[in-house]
Design an enzyme around this catalytic site. Sequence first.
Site, PDB file in Angstrom:
ATOM      1  N   THR A  17      -2.808  -2.866   5.496  1.00 23.52           N
ATOM      2  CA  THR A  17      -2.480  -3.382   4.164  1.00 23.52           C
ATOM      3  C   THR A  17      -1.808  -4.750   4.197  1.00 23.52           C
ATOM      4  O   THR A  17      -1.302  -5.198   5.230  1.00 23.52           O
ATOM      5  CB  THR A  17      -1.543  -2.402   3.428  1.00 23.52           C
ATOM      6  OG1 THR A  17      -0.302  -2.314   4.137  1.00 23.52           O
ATOM      7  CG2 THR A  17      -2.173  -1.020   3.312  1.00 23.52           C
ATOM      8  N   ASP A  18      -1.800  -5.356   3.013  1.00 26.37           N
ATOM      9  CA  ASP A  18      -1.055  -6.595   2.840  1.00 26.37           C
ATOM     10  C   ASP A  18       0.364  -6.242   2.378  1.00 26.37           C
ATOM     11  O   ASP A  18       0.737  -5.064   2.341  1.00 26.37           O
ATOM     12  CB  ASP A  18      -1.774  -7.528   1.858  1.00 26.37           C
ATOM     13  CG  ASP A  18      -1.932  -6.926   0.460  1.00 26.37           C
ATOM     14  OD1 ASP A  18      -1.230  -5.944   0.119  1.00 26.37           O
ATOM     15  OD2 ASP A  18      -2.767  -7.450  -0.309  1.00 26.37           O
ATOM     16  N   ALA A  19       1.140  -7.241   2.006  1.00 28.43           N
ATOM     17  CA  ALA A  19       2.537  -7.011   1.622  1.00 28.43           C
ATOM     18  C   ALA A  19       2.670  -6.128   0.380  1.00 28.43           C
ATOM     19  O   ALA A  19       3.707  -5.496   0.173  1.00 28.43           O
ATOM     20  CB  ALA A  19       3.237  -8.345   1.389  1.00 28.43           C
TER      21      ALA A  19
END
EC number: 3.1.2.-
Length: 136
Positions: A17-19
């Site tokens: 995932t991203d942030a």
Amino acid sequence: MLDNGFSFPVRVYYEDTDAGGVVYHARYLHFFERARTEYLRTLNFTQQTLLEEQQLAFVVKTLAIDYCVAAKLDDLLMVETEVSEVKGATILFEQRLMRNTLMLSKATVKVACVDLGKMKPVAFPKEVKAAFHHLK
């Protein structure tokens, strides 16, 4: 398991995932690749064996992907994989990434069989082709 295909579960981890906790777009390709590899394994073939014994590799020739709904951290997903076409040196896979009944992404992937010694496409081994034809 689908009628003429294969279902493979994947869990979304933090590394995917991203942030914001949403799956990074390139990770979908990883999920689809894992499912194709495991599908081949259920047919009693491994890419490693084909590589070592016959100097053959399966490479992605073309890929089209649609992102419909975001996958998120800790989702338990299912990659559905079906073979829609088998030709001499290529196999066309239709894949869907599902969260229950909701389709998150779909991909059409054409995979070619390549002789690594010559770096040229070659026909799939008869036994591989027969295994995929049996499913259609």
